[in-house]
Design a protein around this motif. Sequence first.
Motif, PDB file in Angstrom:
ATOM      1  N   LEU A   1       0.839  -1.190   0.000  1.00  0.00           N
ATOM      2  CA  LEU A   1       0.000   0.000   0.000  1.00  0.00           C
ATOM      3  C   LEU A   1       0.876   1.243   0.000  1.00  0.00           C
ATOM      4  O   LEU A   1       1.930   1.268   0.633  1.00  0.00           O
ATOM      5  N   VAL A   2       0.440   2.273  -0.735  1.00  0.00           N
ATOM      6  CA  VAL A   2       1.102   3.579  -0.694  1.00  0.00           C
ATOM      7  C   VAL A   2       0.093   4.606  -0.196  1.00  0.00           C
ATOM      8  O   VAL A   2      -1.012   4.715  -0.726  1.00  0.00           O
ATOM      9  N   GLN A   3       0.468   5.341   0.846  1.00  0.00           N
ATOM     10  CA  GLN A   3      -0.358   6.409   1.392  1.00  0.00           C
ATOM     11  C   GLN A   3       0.330   7.735   1.112  1.00  0.00           C
ATOM     12  O   GLN A   3       1.562   7.821   1.151  1.00  0.00           O
ATOM     13  N   ALA A   4      -0.457   8.779   0.829  1.00  0.00           N
ATOM     14  CA  ALA A   4       0.111  10.079   0.501  1.00  0.00           C
ATOM     15  C   ALA A   4      -0.317  11.135   1.502  1.00  0.00           C
ATOM     16  O   ALA A   4      -1.493  11.229   1.854  1.00  0.00           O
ATOM     17  N   ALA A   5       0.646  11.906   1.962  1.00  0.00           N
ATOM     18  CA  ALA A   5       0.362  13.151   2.675  1.00  0.00           C
ATOM     19  C   ALA A   5       0.369  14.271   1.642  1.00  0.00           C
ATOM     20  O   ALA A   5       0.416  14.009   0.439  1.00  0.00           O
ATOM     21  N   GLY A   6       0.340  15.519   2.072  1.00  0.00           N
ATOM     22  CA  GLY A   6       0.353  16.607   1.108  1.00  0.00           C
ATOM     23  C   GLY A   6       1.676  16.754   0.393  1.00  0.00           C
ATOM     24  O   GLY A   6       1.716  17.237  -0.745  1.00  0.00           O
ATOM     25  N   ALA A   7       2.771  16.326   1.052  1.00  0.00           N
ATOM     26  CA  ALA A   7       4.090  16.551   0.467  1.00  0.00           C
ATOM     27  C   ALA A   7       5.008  15.345   0.571  1.00  0.00           C
ATOM     28  O   ALA A   7       6.222  15.478   0.393  1.00  0.00           O
ATOM     29  N   ALA A   8       4.483  14.160   0.859  1.00  0.00           N
ATOM     30  CA  ALA A   8       5.328  12.970   0.987  1.00  0.00           C
ATOM     31  C   ALA A   8       4.482  11.708   0.826  1.00  0.00           C
ATOM     32  O   ALA A   8       3.261  11.741   0.973  1.00  0.00           O
ATOM     33  N   PHE A   9       5.171  10.606   0.533  1.00  0.00           N
ATOM     34  CA  PHE A   9       4.532   9.295   0.425  1.00  0.00           C
ATOM     35  C   PHE A   9       5.079   8.365   1.506  1.00  0.00           C
ATOM     36  O   PHE A   9       6.212   8.508   1.965  1.00  0.00           O
ATOM     37  N   ALA A  10       4.254   7.382   1.891  1.00  0.00           N
ATOM     38  CA  ALA A  10       4.685   6.308   2.777  1.00  0.00           C
ATOM     39  C   ALA A  10       4.201   4.991   2.178  1.00  0.00           C
ATOM     40  O   ALA A  10       3.024   4.862   1.824  1.00  0.00           O
ATOM     41  N   ALA A  11       5.106   4.032   2.055  1.00  0.00           N
ATOM     42  CA  ALA A  11       4.768   2.728   1.478  1.00  0.00           C
ATOM     43  C   ALA A  11       4.885   1.642   2.542  1.00  0.00           C
ATOM     44  O   ALA A  11       5.903   1.556   3.231  1.00  0.00           O
ATOM     45  N   ILE A  12       3.822   0.833   2.681  1.00  0.00           N
ATOM     46  CA  ILE A  12       3.881  -0.340   3.551  1.00  0.00           C
ATOM     47  C   ILE A  12       4.335  -1.524   2.709  1.00  0.00           C
ATOM     48  O   ILE A  12       3.739  -1.824   1.670  1.00  0.00           O
ATOM     49  N   LEU A  13       5.391  -2.189   3.147  1.00  0.00           N
ATOM     50  CA  LEU A  13       5.924  -3.339   2.425  1.00  0.00           C
ATOM     51  C   LEU A  13       5.333  -4.633   2.978  1.00  0.00           C
ATOM     52  O   LEU A  13       4.707  -4.647   4.039  1.00  0.00           O
ATOM     53  N   ALA A  14       5.548  -5.714   2.237  1.00  0.00           N
ATOM     54  CA  ALA A  14       4.956  -6.996   2.619  1.00  0.00           C
ATOM     55  C   ALA A  14       5.454  -7.484   3.970  1.00  0.00           C
ATOM     56  O   ALA A  14       4.746  -8.222   4.660  1.00  0.00           O
ATOM     57  N   ASP A  15       6.668  -7.081   4.364  1.00  0.00           N
ATOM     58  CA  ASP A  15       7.198  -7.525   5.658  1.00  0.00           C
ATOM     59  C   ASP A  15       6.713  -6.652   6.818  1.00  0.00           C
ATOM     60  O   ASP A  15       7.124  -6.837   7.958  1.00  0.00           O
TER      61      ASP A  15
END
Length: 311
Positions: free
Chosen positions: A110-124
Amino acid sequence: SLPSGSGATLLLPEDSTVGDLKLLAQRSLKQGFLRIATAEGRVLANSEDSLQNAGIQDGENLTAVVQQLRVARTRTAFAVCCGDGIVTWGNPTCGGDISALRDRPRNVKLVQAAGAAFAAILADGSVVTWGAPDCCDYNLPDEPRTVKEVQATDRAFAAIMADGSVVSWGNPAFGGDSSAGQDRLKNVHSVQATEAAFAAILEDGSVVSWGYPGFGGDSCAVRERLKNVQKLQATPRAFAAVLADGSVITWGAPDCGGDSSAVKDRLRNVQQIQATSFAFTALLADGSLVTWGNPTWGGDSSAVQEQLQYL
């Protein structure tokens, strides 16, 4: 071959990579964004590996699975995730350049977005962030890596861990610091966000909020009434909670939906709530609608109430 049974024979030079194999498979099978796996179920995740290093033998049967393409956006950048990797473009300072990361994220859930950055949750269960520096400073536990879900404000993130706790990071003024309520952030069921604040529903139906007070980060005035909360909805500056009895509690910026006192007596048997930028609409069990917030942004439906009765 694909799970459907269609297949193709692929011929590649000995020095080819897993990436070359994927591209040829996509062209031959006329499908984009494929995940390639061996007969034993081992996924070929690293596109830069040579076929030899990946253990692929001449004549080996491989399975290709079509991946769902997912797109996320910040204010000025895009990120496309297809499981094995992420492609970004747009403003580099807002997440448009992922090349600065030491290791490219793979096996992305999953990739989540803030207004100025991204955060990706990996399978681990680990998390990788990139974009504006004030959004990306975080301190997640190394072991176990068990992030279940990530929510975002404009410049901060909050992660629900497998044990029900919450870890937040980013700009403190936008919810990046949850330390004040950390002792209550246990057994968290879900997290909702405004532009600069988070609110978490706990398993017991209570709510914990943090971040910018004026945008919903301070729920002290309604805390005693926030019991048996079933759902949370948000405008960029206010929260609305639906309780088990069908009533609604709101807080945050009054002119952006945080003040529902004018329609309080009508907010009964609420089934769901939707939000614009500065207003809410609640659907009641009898099919009627109740609106509040900024009239220019949908907070006043009086002009169409007669029409709504005949839908």
